[in-house]
Motif scaffolding. Structure first.
Motif, PDB file in Angstrom:
ATOM      1  N   LEU A 108      37.337  53.809  60.823  1.00  0.00           N
ATOM      2  CA  LEU A 108      37.714  53.793  59.413  1.00  0.00           C
ATOM      3  C   LEU A 108      38.570  55.000  59.050  1.00  0.00           C
ATOM      4  CD1 LEU A 108      34.270  52.726  57.900  1.00  0.00           C
ATOM      5  CD2 LEU A 108      36.246  51.272  58.383  1.00  0.00           C
ATOM      6  N   LEU A 109      38.460  56.080  59.845  1.00  0.00           N
ATOM      7  CA  LEU A 109      39.225  57.289  59.581  1.00  0.00           C
ATOM      8  C   LEU A 109      40.398  57.463  60.529  1.00  0.00           C
ATOM      9  CD1 LEU A 109      36.249  59.767  59.020  1.00  0.00           C
ATOM     10  CD2 LEU A 109      37.474  58.444  57.297  1.00  0.00           C
ATOM     11  N   SER A 110      40.304  56.938  61.730  1.00  0.00           N
ATOM     12  CA  SER A 110      41.370  57.097  62.713  1.00  0.00           C
ATOM     13  C   SER A 110      41.412  55.862  63.600  1.00  0.00           C
ATOM     14  CB  SER A 110      41.123  58.355  63.566  1.00  0.00           C
ATOM     15  OG  SER A 110      42.120  58.500  64.548  1.00  0.00           O
ATOM     16  N   LYS A 111      42.602  55.289  63.740  1.00  0.00           N
ATOM     17  CA  LYS A 111      42.741  54.043  64.486  1.00  0.00           C
ATOM     18  C   LYS A 111      42.581  54.248  65.977  1.00  0.00           C
ATOM     19  CE  LYS A 111      45.922  50.198  65.299  1.00  0.00           C
ATOM     20  NZ  LYS A 111      47.249  49.635  64.987  1.00  0.00           N
ATOM     21  N   GLY A 112      43.244  55.229  66.563  1.00  0.00           N
ATOM     22  CA  GLY A 112      43.182  55.455  67.995  1.00  0.00           C
ATOM     23  C   GLY A 112      44.052  54.479  68.759  1.00  0.00           C
ATOM     24  N   ASN A 113      43.958  54.526  70.096  1.00  0.00           N
ATOM     25  CA  ASN A 113      44.705  53.615  70.951  1.00  0.00           C
ATOM     26  C   ASN A 113      43.849  53.265  72.168  1.00  0.00           C
ATOM     27  OD1 ASN A 113      44.931  55.856  72.700  1.00  0.00           O
ATOM     28  ND2 ASN A 113      46.876  56.462  71.779  1.00  0.00           N
ATOM     29  N   ALA A 114      44.482  52.739  73.207  1.00  0.00           N
ATOM     30  CA  ALA A 114      43.725  52.309  74.374  1.00  0.00           C
ATOM     31  C   ALA A 114      43.068  53.461  75.112  1.00  0.00           C
ATOM     32  CB  ALA A 114      44.637  51.528  75.328  1.00  0.00           C
ATOM     33  N   SER A 115      43.552  54.679  74.921  1.00  0.00           N
ATOM     34  CA  SER A 115      42.950  55.828  75.597  1.00  0.00           C
ATOM     35  C   SER A 115      41.857  56.492  74.771  1.00  0.00           C
ATOM     36  CB  SER A 115      44.029  56.865  75.921  1.00  0.00           C
ATOM     37  OG  SER A 115      44.544  57.455  74.733  1.00  0.00           O
ATOM     38  N   THR A 116      41.508  55.915  73.625  1.00  0.00           N
ATOM     39  CA  THR A 116      40.492  56.489  72.747  1.00  0.00           C
ATOM     40  C   THR A 116      39.109  56.009  73.164  1.00  0.00           C
ATOM     41  OG1 THR A 116      42.065  56.552  70.909  1.00  0.00           O
ATOM     42  CG2 THR A 116      39.733  56.764  70.372  1.00  0.00           C
ATOM     43  N   ALA A 117      38.187  56.915  73.243  1.00  0.00           N
ATOM     44  CA  ALA A 117      36.801  56.599  73.566  1.00  0.00           C
ATOM     45  C   ALA A 117      35.891  57.353  72.604  1.00  0.00           C
ATOM     46  CB  ALA A 117      36.473  56.953  75.010  1.00  0.00           C
ATOM     47  N   TYR A 118      34.712  56.785  72.327  1.00  0.00           N
ATOM     48  CA  TYR A 118      33.773  57.359  71.374  1.00  0.00           C
ATOM     49  C   TYR A 118      32.474  57.713  72.096  1.00  0.00           C
ATOM     50  CZ  TYR A 118      37.049  55.397  68.043  1.00  0.00           C
ATOM     51  OH  TYR A 118      38.191  55.075  67.347  1.00  0.00           O
ATOM     52  N   TYR A 119      31.952  58.895  71.766  1.00  0.00           N
ATOM     53  CA  TYR A 119      30.746  59.400  72.411  1.00  0.00           C
ATOM     54  C   TYR A 119      29.797  59.943  71.342  1.00  0.00           C
ATOM     55  CZ  TYR A 119      34.269  59.519  76.115  1.00  0.00           C
ATOM     56  OH  TYR A 119      35.286  59.201  76.974  1.00  0.00           O
ATOM     57  N   ASN A 120      28.509  59.890  71.643  1.00  0.00           N
ATOM     58  CA  ASN A 120      27.484  60.346  70.711  1.00  0.00           C
ATOM     59  C   ASN A 120      26.677  61.489  71.312  1.00  0.00           C
ATOM     60  OD1 ASN A 120      28.136  58.321  68.799  1.00  0.00           O
ATOM     61  ND2 ASN A 120      26.821  56.852  69.853  1.00  0.00           N
ATOM     62  N   ALA A 121      26.169  62.329  70.441  1.00  0.00           N
ATOM     63  CA  ALA A 121      25.273  63.421  70.828  1.00  0.00           C
ATOM     64  C   ALA A 121      24.165  63.508  69.789  1.00  0.00           C
ATOM     65  CB  ALA A 121      26.015  64.748  70.930  1.00  0.00           C
ATOM     66  N   PHE A 122      22.953  63.750  70.267  1.00  0.00           N
ATOM     67  CA  PHE A 122      21.796  63.790  69.369  1.00  0.00           C
ATOM     68  C   PHE A 122      20.877  64.918  69.791  1.00  0.00           C
ATOM     69  CE2 PHE A 122      17.336  62.635  68.543  1.00  0.00           C
ATOM     70  CZ  PHE A 122      17.378  62.527  67.165  1.00  0.00           C
ATOM     71  N   LYS A 123      20.367  65.659  68.810  1.00  0.00           N
ATOM     72  CA  LYS A 123      19.435  66.748  69.084  1.00  0.00           C
ATOM     73  C   LYS A 123      18.411  66.824  67.963  1.00  0.00           C
ATOM     74  CE  LYS A 123      19.174  71.686  70.183  1.00  0.00           C
ATOM     75  NZ  LYS A 123      19.944  72.940  70.377  1.00  0.00           N
ATOM     76  N   SER A 124      17.147  67.006  68.361  1.00  0.00           N
ATOM     77  CA  SER A 124      16.071  67.111  67.390  1.00  0.00           C
ATOM     78  C   SER A 124      15.075  68.167  67.861  1.00  0.00           C
ATOM     79  CB  SER A 124      15.363  65.762  67.220  1.00  0.00           C
ATOM     80  OG  SER A 124      14.346  65.853  66.236  1.00  0.00           O
ATOM     81  N   GLN A 125      14.516  68.922  66.912  1.00  0.00           N
ATOM     82  CA  GLN A 125      13.577  69.991  67.231  1.00  0.00           C
ATOM     83  C   GLN A 125      12.435  69.979  66.222  1.00  0.00           C
ATOM     84  OE1 GLN A 125      13.813  72.207  69.867  1.00  0.00           O
ATOM     85  NE2 GLN A 125      11.825  73.108  69.301  1.00  0.00           N
ATOM     86  N   LEU A 126      11.206  70.050  66.739  1.00  0.00           N
ATOM     87  CA  LEU A 126      10.003  70.103  65.906  1.00  0.00           C
ATOM     88  C   LEU A 126       9.269  71.394  66.210  1.00  0.00           C
ATOM     89  CD1 LEU A 126       8.027  68.735  63.898  1.00  0.00           C
ATOM     90  CD2 LEU A 126       6.885  67.743  65.906  1.00  0.00           C
ATOM     91  N   ASN A 127       9.061  72.244  65.191  1.00  0.00           N
ATOM     92  CA  ASN A 127       8.376  73.520  65.354  1.00  0.00           C
ATOM     93  C   ASN A 127       7.186  73.598  64.409  1.00  0.00           C
ATOM     94  OD1 ASN A 127      10.223  74.635  67.279  1.00  0.00           O
ATOM     95  ND2 ASN A 127      11.640  75.084  65.606  1.00  0.00           N
ATOM     96  N   TYR A 128       6.093  74.159  64.933  1.00  0.00           N
ATOM     97  CA  TYR A 128       4.890  74.345  64.115  1.00  0.00           C
ATOM     98  C   TYR A 128       4.345  75.746  64.343  1.00  0.00           C
ATOM     99  CZ  TYR A 128       0.232  73.823  62.144  1.00  0.00           C
ATOM    100  OH  TYR A 128      -0.910  73.994  61.393  1.00  0.00           O
ATOM    101  N   SER A 129       4.141  76.489  63.267  1.00  0.00           N
ATOM    102  CA  SER A 129       3.619  77.851  63.336  1.00  0.00           C
ATOM    103  C   SER A 129       2.313  77.931  62.569  1.00  0.00           C
ATOM    104  CB  SER A 129       4.614  78.854  62.741  1.00  0.00           C
ATOM    105  OG  SER A 129       5.845  78.810  63.432  1.00  0.00           O
ATOM    106  N   TYR A 130       1.310  78.531  63.228  1.00  0.00           N
ATOM    107  CA  TYR A 130       0.012  78.713  62.581  1.00  0.00           C
ATOM    108  C   TYR A 130      -0.503  80.098  62.929  1.00  0.00           C
ATOM    109  CZ  TYR A 130      -4.878  78.112  61.282  1.00  0.00           C
ATOM    110  OH  TYR A 130      -6.119  78.268  60.718  1.00  0.00           O
ATOM    111  N   LYS A 131      -0.589  80.961  61.915  1.00  0.00           N
ATOM    112  CA  LYS A 131      -0.987  82.354  62.096  1.00  0.00           C
ATOM    113  C   LYS A 131      -0.075  83.019  63.118  1.00  0.00           C
ATOM    114  CE  LYS A 131      -5.774  81.759  60.587  1.00  0.00           C
ATOM    115  NZ  LYS A 131      -7.210  81.924  60.935  1.00  0.00           N
ATOM    116  N   LYS A 132      -0.583  83.359  64.310  1.00  0.00           N
ATOM    117  CA  LYS A 132       0.215  84.047  65.323  1.00  0.00           C
ATOM    118  C   LYS A 132       0.574  83.136  66.486  1.00  0.00           C
ATOM    119  CE  LYS A 132      -1.815  88.528  64.209  1.00  0.00           C
ATOM    120  NZ  LYS A 132      -2.549  89.718  64.729  1.00  0.00           N
ATOM    121  N   SER A 133       0.496  81.834  66.275  1.00  0.00           N
ATOM    122  CA  SER A 133       0.816  80.862  67.320  1.00  0.00           C
ATOM    123  C   SER A 133       2.026  80.037  66.903  1.00  0.00           C
ATOM    124  CB  SER A 133      -0.374  79.934  67.594  1.00  0.00           C
ATOM    125  OG  SER A 133      -1.514  80.681  67.959  1.00  0.00           O
TER     126      SER A 133
END
Length: 614
Positions: free
Chosen positions: A303-328
């Protein structure tokens, strides 16, 4: 008041003009309809957010302006200048096998101009003749201006910015940028400039990588509250096809373009618990000159860029869960970067990987001890189309114990284990290989690292301090094939360093005596290097003159036979004049005696001057 924003680009020829609240778009001929949609959509959205934020912020700030603040501005000095300049020259002479230049200079400085106590205009520069005669995509000489006013920061000249690891990540550019961080929830950053200069292909110069002129622009908009945050980043980079006369197609270097969009969010559902995530999509066109249309599955970036036959699309995903309790603290993370993912807003990027990490830290024994453990699993060949696939286990532990103020100890250990499955070419020729035993192609690489450090303050009073430091490190690397370590596929590295330091406080003098030993076994060979080091430093003339001297001598043996001996002598001095001027000088002489190559002697002298002002 008229607000005019003008922006033009050679390929697109798009002009934006904003007067008051009216937005007028004048479109010159462009390469494609979709490129025009990209410019209009992305920049209208960014400009609307930026100017809305500015209008809202200024209107809210205007309500807080009173007569007392205006009086403060009137009493402040109109201009206050501070900063410093450093000039260094390096002279080298010797008969060793080196490509160093006999004379090199470095000129660095930073100047800040403060206007009426409200606006800061910092300026910095870096000039050198190091590497002259070569062409670089990014020049070592830099000039930059970073003005700031309250929550508004600007970046002008040779600067760098970071939006996220998957979009714009510290890449230097020559252009303009800004950061808006008001007290409210909105945060905005944007940039535009030249990422790389054009470098022509020269077969006589092997150290210069040819490349097209690359322009880039991007914006990051975030909305942050105490309990949550959401953000959007858009980054675009494009090479100019006409920037090179000799096109380096034979080196597989083609004009490229890249459009990256990243979504990120963070939420704190309860005290001590935080979840953050980022999802990025990169559309990379590897050859802009390709006129054929792209076939197959489309992407929302179309929708933003048409590209051509040499255009390829790739995805990246990152998620982080942190829990702190007192000194842990406990954390769990997951990252997946698709094969081929790349952003032109970073100098280097790892793709085709999946990471799963778990980390934990704990403080105990009345805060005298702490432990941190990290465990991770990594694999590549996510699409199962490589000739080899790698699985890697990573584990590390760090333990610190300080029984008293005089004794500090740390111990660390890490284990890196890589499992690789090699696929023979017969797997691609035949459906099943019957000529080789597949198990013999599976092997494991193991690397273990351990380090122990002890620092003991043996004496501490008003006259002197004495300390003993011991450091022992070990590394083991092996290759296992079929559960067996073949002869020559193992190596160990041992390093032991001991140092005793004495500081005479009233005299302003310090002494350090150290001894280092390194023992390495690589394959069927072993190497032993050892030697002492002595250093002395002293302050004279009411501590305005600081001097230092050190010397070291080490011997290297292999299989019990002498291989080399090295003698180093270093001396340095620094003198402060009128608290603003600093003169410094250093001299280093190195004498090498290599059994296989003979004797060499190298000398390096550095002379420098620094000036600071307020």
């Amino acid at each position: 008041m008229n607000i005019i924003h003008y922006f033009s680009q050679k390929e697109h020829g798009l002009k934006l003009r904003m007067r008051g609240s009216a937005l007028c778009l004048n479109l010159r001929p462009v390469l494609s309809t979709f490129s025009s949609q990209l410019w209009s959509f992305s920049f209208k959205l960014t400009l609307a957010l930026v100017f809305s934020l500015l209008a809202f912020s200024f209107s809210s700030k205007a309500q807080n302006i009173n007569i007392e603040s205006l009086k403060g501005i009137g009493k402040a000095k109109p201009i206050r200048v501070s900063g410093g300049i450093n000039a260094n020259s390096v002279m080298f002479a010797g008969n060793g096998a080196t490509m160093r230049s006999p004379f090199t200079y470095f000129l660095q400085g930073s100047v800040n101009a403060n206007l009426f106590g409200q606006i800061n205009l910092p300026f910095s520069f870096n000039l050198t003749n190091s590497g002259h005669g070569f062409s670089y995509p990014t020049l070592p000489n830099r000039l930059s201006l970073n003005p700031t006013y309250k929550w508004i920061s600007g970046h002008i000249g040779d600067v760098s910015m970071t939006f996220s690891p998957y979009t714009l990540n510290g890449h230097q550019f020559r252009g303009l940028g800004f950061d808006l961080t008001p007290d409210g929830p909105w945060k905005v950053s944007a940039m535009y400039g030249r990422l790389n200069k054009a470098v022509e292909y020269d077969p006589m110069v092997n150290n210069a990588q040819p490349g097209y002129k690359r322009m880039g622009y991007g914006a990051k908009v975030g909305f942050e509250k105490t309990k949550y945050m959401v953000g959007l980043t858009v980054f675009r980079a494009k090479d100019e096809i006409s920037s090179l006369v000799n096109r380096p197609d034979s080196l597989l270097i083609f004009p490229q373009s890249n459009l990256v969009m990243s979504w990120e969010a963070r939420v704190k559902p309860m005290k001590g618990l935080e979840l953050s995530t980022e999802f990025a999509t990169s559309g990379l066109t590897r050859d802009l000159r390709d006129t054929s249309e792209k076939a197959g599955r489309r992407n929302y970036l179309n929708l933003l860029s048409k590209g051509n036959a040499s255009t390829a699309y790739y995805n990246a995903f990152k998620s982080q869960l942190n829990y702190s309790y007192k000194k842990s603290t406990l954390g769990v993370g997951y990252e997946r970067v698709a094969p081929g993912y790349q952003t032109l807003g970073a100098y280097y990027f790892n793709s085709d990987l999946e990471n799963i990490t778990v980390n934990m830290s704990q403080v105990f024994l009345k805060d005298k001890a702490n432990i941190a453990v990290n465990v991770g699993f990594q694999r590549d060949d996510l699409d199962h189309n490589k000739a080899s696939g790698t699985r890697r286990f990573v584990g590390s532990a760090n333990l610190g114990y300080n029984p008293s103020e005089k004794v500090q100890t740390t111990v660390s250990y890490s284990n890196f284990q890589t499992y690789m499955n090699m696929r023979p070419q017969f797997d691609y020729i035949n459906q099943a290989s019957q000529f080789q035993n597949i198990d013999t192609l599976n092997y494991i690489q193991i690397s273990q690292n351990a380090n122990a450090n002890v620092n003991w303050m043996t004496r501490k009073n008003e006259k002197q301090t004495q300390a003993l430091n011991l450091n022992l490190s070990f590394q083991d690397a092996t290759d296992q094939q079929g559960g067996i370590v073949a002869n020559g596929n193992a190596s160990q590295f041992y390093n032991l360093a001991a140092a005793y330091n004495v500081v005479l406080i009233k005299q302003g003098m310090g002494f350090t005596l150290a001894y280092n030993t390194s023992y390495n076994t690589i394959g069927k060979n072993d190497f032993l290097t050892m030697g002492p080091t002595l250093s002395v430093n002293a302050k004279f003339l009411k501590k305005t003159l600081v001097t230092g001297f050190s010397t070291s001598y080490n011997l290297s043996n292999s299989l019990g036979v002498r291989q080399s001996s090295v003698l180093n002598i270093r001396a340095n001095a620094s003198y402060v004049v009128l608290k603003k001027h600093n003169l410094n000088f250093s001299l280093m002489n190195q004498n090498r005696n290599l059994v296989s190559k003979g004797k060499t002697n190298d000398m390096t002298a550095t002379l420098g001057y620094g000036y600071s002002f307020k």
